[in-house]
Design a protein around this motif. Structure first.
Motif, PDB file in Angstrom:
ATOM      1  N   VAL A 575      42.745  30.657  31.324  1.00 59.25           N
ATOM      2  CA  VAL A 575      41.299  30.712  30.963  1.00 59.25           C
ATOM      3  C   VAL A 575      40.258  31.092  32.314  1.00 59.25           C
ATOM      4  O   VAL A 575      39.274  31.927  31.999  1.00 59.25           O
ATOM      5  CB  VAL A 575      40.704  29.529  30.194  1.00 59.25           C
ATOM      6  CG1 VAL A 575      39.176  29.406  29.964  1.00 59.25           C
ATOM      7  CG2 VAL A 575      41.574  29.153  28.955  1.00 59.25           C
ATOM      8  N   PHE A 578      40.442  34.789  32.916  1.00 62.25           N
ATOM      9  CA  PHE A 578      39.611  35.612  32.010  1.00 62.25           C
ATOM     10  C   PHE A 578      37.960  35.418  32.276  1.00 62.25           C
ATOM     11  O   PHE A 578      37.383  36.510  32.207  1.00 62.25           O
ATOM     12  CB  PHE A 578      39.814  35.156  30.619  1.00 62.25           C
ATOM     13  CG  PHE A 578      39.085  35.657  29.240  1.00 62.25           C
ATOM     14  CD1 PHE A 578      39.333  37.391  29.087  1.00 62.25           C
ATOM     15  CD2 PHE A 578      38.107  35.069  28.626  1.00 62.25           C
ATOM     16  CE1 PHE A 578      38.440  37.781  28.264  1.00 62.25           C
ATOM     17  CE2 PHE A 578      37.299  35.943  27.920  1.00 62.25           C
ATOM     18  CZ  PHE A 578      37.448  36.995  27.509  1.00 62.25           C
ATOM     19  N   GLN A 638      47.094  34.188  25.432  1.00 61.50           N
ATOM     20  CA  GLN A 638      47.198  35.619  26.164  1.00 61.50           C
ATOM     21  C   GLN A 638      46.869  36.788  25.171  1.00 61.50           C
ATOM     22  O   GLN A 638      46.221  37.773  25.477  1.00 61.50           O
ATOM     23  CB  GLN A 638      48.428  35.662  26.730  1.00 61.50           C
ATOM     24  CG  GLN A 638      48.848  37.106  27.338  1.00 61.50           C
ATOM     25  CD  GLN A 638      47.994  37.001  28.849  1.00 61.50           C
ATOM     26  OE1 GLN A 638      47.190  36.234  29.343  1.00 61.50           O
ATOM     27  NE2 GLN A 638      48.264  38.059  29.612  1.00 61.50           N
ATOM     28  N   LYS A 641      43.139  37.047  24.937  1.00 62.70           N
ATOM     29  CA  LYS A 641      42.622  37.397  26.127  1.00 62.70           C
ATOM     30  C   LYS A 641      42.511  38.962  25.970  1.00 62.70           C
ATOM     31  O   LYS A 641      41.837  39.686  26.531  1.00 62.70           O
ATOM     32  CB  LYS A 641      43.246  36.831  27.169  1.00 62.70           C
ATOM     33  CG  LYS A 641      42.724  37.139  28.555  1.00 62.70           C
ATOM     34  CD  LYS A 641      43.689  36.648  29.647  1.00 62.70           C
ATOM     35  CE  LYS A 641      43.555  37.328  31.018  1.00 62.70           C
ATOM     36  NZ  LYS A 641      44.561  36.870  32.039  1.00 62.70           N
ATOM     37  N   CYS A 644      40.235  40.999  23.957  1.00 61.97           N
ATOM     38  CA  CYS A 644      38.940  41.131  24.557  1.00 61.97           C
ATOM     39  C   CYS A 644      38.914  41.802  25.660  1.00 61.97           C
ATOM     40  O   CYS A 644      37.994  42.679  25.969  1.00 61.97           O
ATOM     41  CB  CYS A 644      38.482  39.356  24.680  1.00 61.97           C
ATOM     42  SG  CYS A 644      38.333  38.382  23.304  1.00 61.97           S
ATOM     43  N   LEU A 645      39.816  41.781  26.522  1.00 55.66           N
ATOM     44  CA  LEU A 645      39.945  42.613  27.728  1.00 55.66           C
ATOM     45  C   LEU A 645      39.830  44.222  27.282  1.00 55.66           C
ATOM     46  O   LEU A 645      39.454  45.133  28.022  1.00 55.66           O
ATOM     47  CB  LEU A 645      41.105  42.186  28.549  1.00 55.66           C
ATOM     48  CG  LEU A 645      40.992  41.178  29.622  1.00 55.66           C
ATOM     49  CD1 LEU A 645      42.235  40.822  30.294  1.00 55.66           C
ATOM     50  CD2 LEU A 645      39.604  41.218  30.328  1.00 55.66           C
TER      51      LEU A 645
END
Length: 818
Positions: A575, A578, A638, A641, A644-645
């Motif tokens: 977390v 990120f 993951q 994440k 969103c990345l």
């Protein structure tokens, strides 16, 4: 020479290319005088066509002027101008018969030639006498007479030939018709027109003929099925994840930047596989049969960062899972019993949670390793090719455009993509390494040594800082456990914040040092940056693994369930990674662009850092692989994440970043990324998980392996149960004892299998590279053969020219005498 060359005009090889109308006698009469001229042109010794080996060296073969006029030696000079002005008619005739010369022929000649080919096919099917049955004297060939073919280009004759060609195509089978149309050197539109005309005539013949209804229905059903299949394939290709976004990034920023997003998509697929395996075989059965609930607190916002509180007693972490055999019609006798597999149930279907946990984690790692090895070996075969930049450039120029694209946005996107790829190839071709002076080379070497010293020193300082700070945090945890005080959120998040800060700041320092080194090639600079960031990530992860498995795991007096604590630590690290990536994107790209444009009044934008962003992805994926044993739902975190990345990085790239000043082609970037993901990342995570399952005792009061000496012992108990139930399975005990229980042998066998697979695939790729090298040499030899043939033909013509001039002079004297 690459192959033997035959100059026999009536050879069997030329029979398939002959002009063979129906009235072959008329053809013989009309072209007999041409044959006589050809024989007169080559009058002289017959063995003159038996060409000896010409004594030419490499420079003489490549001399264009010598090929124009071989009588003149290269040292004597040659005349300037078009070489074709000096070629004889015999040379031009032979050259016009080459396959490459059919490109410039007239459309009428091509239609006439393929009309006669269709006539040959029809004669063979109708058992008519073949042209091969006639003597050589009655089989003239008009191939090579460019004047005859060009004279047949009259409009009316062309239309008549087209009509006859369409009729002949109509009478051919579908396979012969398709083969004939493909072989015609015409444009796509003309081929399509001929095909439509043939089909139209075919439909008329269908309507007039007596074809059964079943055959017509079968014919249309096959066509509909084929069109449906092609439409389905087109729809599947359009449904690929982020395909349009990747094309947009590739068209604007090149292959280097798009390799990051393609690698991110690959990691997403890996995590979807991990989540599906753990969710199907671990999370779902335990959620259906939950253990006895304990007192838990409500969910607070801070627990989303720490992973404690409500999440501790959930399917997310290791301690929630029981050590019982789940059955449909019963409840476990004691969910926290120290004796494994103790149940009080009737007979029926059962599900052993410890075995499911062990085999799910082990099988998931094994399948992931196979996929990684296969992907890596496949990418090695694709990227490490021996294609030259000039040949790739030619393919991109002539073969890269997709003419099926008709939408304006797609056309613009494809044009940008092709333009960027051409820029990269041109930059690679124009890049020439010149030898620098000794002083400049010494200064560069000293600068590189200084830069590496600074980078390695900063990495060592960061490693020592993480080591001592983690030791301090562990002592603080022990003090709080002895005083029976709960750890606050600040203490839990301290170590992840420190590690994430180091991972954020040091890559920026590496970029500053790399700018001082002044690398000429952008690819070399990226590889150097990747190696430095890789050293940092591997060192930090090594210290963290020692902290978790060397300090936390043995401390059972102060930590009740060390597996759950390690899982929460990994969750916090993921977390925090990120969050710091979001902060880096906001401050490092957005605010820097605004500051540069508004304050500094510059149009310059930051360049997307491929090395740092890729190593951040590998770092996060390594945490997810290590945490799979302690946090079965960590792949789900993951996945969120990575999604969103992707959108955050793509938006920031389009708004805040600029195209690299020097375009460069990332031909091996994806292969290097997968290799780094396999060996340092996956191999390290597999070693950590294997050591945990084979050597470290589990917690006695939580998890599916409570009461066992090691996690691997659950498999040994299962093998003993199978042996007691069936004596024929005694060999499983020996296999488990000597191959599975020893982690060194197990890792050695697994690594050996993977290495054998990589070796065989490497040998296949090496064989393909050798074959490609031989084919390229053969193509070069073909070019040398053409030069050799042109030279010999020109020499024969120059030798026969004095004889012809003497004959003309003698004929003129005789006429004057009479």
């Amino acid at each position: 020479m690459a192959r033997n060359v035959c100059f026999d005009t009536y050879s069997d090889h030329l029979e398939t290319e002959m002009e063979s109308p129906i009235d072959e006698a008329a053809v013989h009469d009309s072209f007999s005088h041409l044959i006589q001229e050809q024989v007169q042109g080559f009058s002289g010794p017959v063995d003159a066509l038996e060409m000896d080996q010409l004594d030419l060296d490499d420079e003489a073969r490549d001399d264009v002027g010598y090929l124009v006029n071989p009588v003149l030696r290269p040292e004597e000079g040659h005349q300037q101008g078009d070489p074709r002005d000096h070629w004889s008619s015999a040379t031009l005739r032979i050259l016009s018969s080459m396959p490459s010369r059919t490109i410039g022929r007239s459309r009428g000649a091509i239609i006439s030639q393929y009309y006669n080919r269709t006539m040959q096919l029809r004669r063979r099917r109708q058992s008519r006498p073949s042209i091969r049955d006639f003597s050589h004297s009655s089989r003239p060939s008009i191939r090579g007479y460019g004047g005859v073919e060009s004279d047949m280009g009259d409009l009316q004759e062309e239309e008549a030939k087209r009509e006859r060609l369409v009729n002949n195509l109509q009478n051919l089978s579908v396979s012969d018709r398709v083969r004939m149309l493909r072989a015609m050197p015409l444009s796509v539109s003309e081929k399509t027109e001929l095909r439509h005309l043939a089909l139209r005539h075919k439909e008329r013949s269908f309507s007039r003929s007596t074809i059964p209804c079943c055959s017509q229905f079968k014919y249309y059903l096959i066509i509909a099925a084929r069109q449906t299949w092609y439409s389905w394939l087109s729809m599947l290709s359009s449904l690929q994840l982020w395909q349009t976004a990747l094309k947009t990034v590739s068209g604007r920023f090149g292959t280097g930047v798009v390799s990051y997003f393609a690698f991110l998509r690959t990691l997403l697929f890996f995590n979807i596989f991990l989540f599906s395996m753990t969710g199907l075989f671990l999370v779902l059965p335990q959620a259906v049969f939950p253990p006895v609930p304990s007192s838990t607190t409500g969910l607070s916002g801070l627990e989303l960062l720490t992973g404690g509180g409500y999440f501790t007693e959930s399917v997310m972490f290791y301690g929630y899972y029981t050590n019982v055999t789940l059955k449909k019609d019963c409840v476990p006798k004691d969910s926290v019993s120290s004796t494994p597999n103790e149940v009080e149930c009737s007979r029926g279907l059962s599900y052993n949670i410890p075995l499911a946990y062990f085999f799910t984690i082990g099988g998931t790692f094994f399948v992931t390793g196979i996929i990684l090895v296969y992907t890596m070996s496949k990418l090695f075969g694709q990227s490490f090719r021996i294609d030259k930049s000039q040949s790739i450039l030619a393919m991109k120029v002539f073969c890269s455009w997709d003419f099926k694209v008709i939408k304006k946005t797609s056309v613009k996107l494809q044009s940008e993509n092709v333009s960027t790829q051409l820029k990269e190839l041109l930059a690679e071709i124009s890049h020439k390494k010149g030898e620098a002076p000794i002083r400049q080379r010494l200064s560069r070497i000293s600068m590189h040594l200084l830069a590496w010293t600074l980078c390695v020193g900063s990495i060592l300082a960061s490693v020592f800082a993480v080591y001592y700070f983690s030791e301090f945090m562990h002592k603080d945890l022990q003090v709080r456990a002895r005083n029976r005080r709960s750890s606050d959120s600040a203490s839990l998040l301290a170590l992840p914040v420190v590690v994430s800060s180091i991972n954020l700041l040091l890559p920026g320092f590496f970029n500053i040092v790399a700018s001082l080194e002044k690398y000429d090639s952008p690819s070399v600079r990226n590889y150097v940056s990747i190696s430095r960031n890789l050293m940092l990530k591997v060192s930090v992860l090594g210290i963290l693994c020692y902290h978790w498995l060397g300090r936390i795991a043995p401390d059972r007096d102060n930590i009740v369930c060390w597996e759950t604590f390690v899982g929460q630590e990994l969750y916090r690290f993921l977390v925090m990674d990120f969050i710091f990536t979001v902060l880096d994107t906001f401050f490092g790209e957005l605010l820097w662009r605004l500051f540069s444009q508004k304050v500094l009044k510059r149009r310059r934008k930051p360049v997307f850092d491929i090395a740092r962003n890729v190593l951040e992805l590998i770092y996060g994926q390594t945490l997810a692989w290590i945490g799979l044993l302690f946090t079965p739902l960590l792949p789900a975190v993951q996945i969120l994440k990575l999604i969103c990345l992707f959108y955050m990085k793509k938006t920031s790239l389009m708004m805040n970043c600029q195209v690299p000043r020097k375009p460069w082609r990332a031909s091996q970037m994806t292969t290097i990324f997968i290799t780094l993901l396999c060996f340092p990342s996956f191999l390290g995570a597999a070693v950590c998980v294997t050591c945990t399952m084979w050597s470290i005792p589990p917690s006695p009061s939580c998890g599916p392996f409570r009461g066992l000496k090691t996690m691997i012992q659950s498999g040994k108990l299962w093998v003993k149960q199978l042996e007691s139930a069936n004596s024929n399975l005694a060999w499983l005990t020996w296999v488990h004892t000597y191959l599975v229980e020893n982690p060194v042998i197990f890792l050695f066998l697994t690594a050996m299998i993977f290495c054998i697979v990589i070796y065989f695939h490497t040998q296949v790729v090496d064989g393909q590279r050798k074959i490609i090298t031989l084919l390229q040499d053969q193509i070069e030899n073909e070019g040398e053969d053409k030069k050799f043939l042109i030279t010999k033909l020109q020499a024969i013509h120059e030798q026969s020219r004095p004889l012809s001039s003497q004959r003309i002079r003698g004929a003129s004297e005789d006429s004057s005498y009479y």
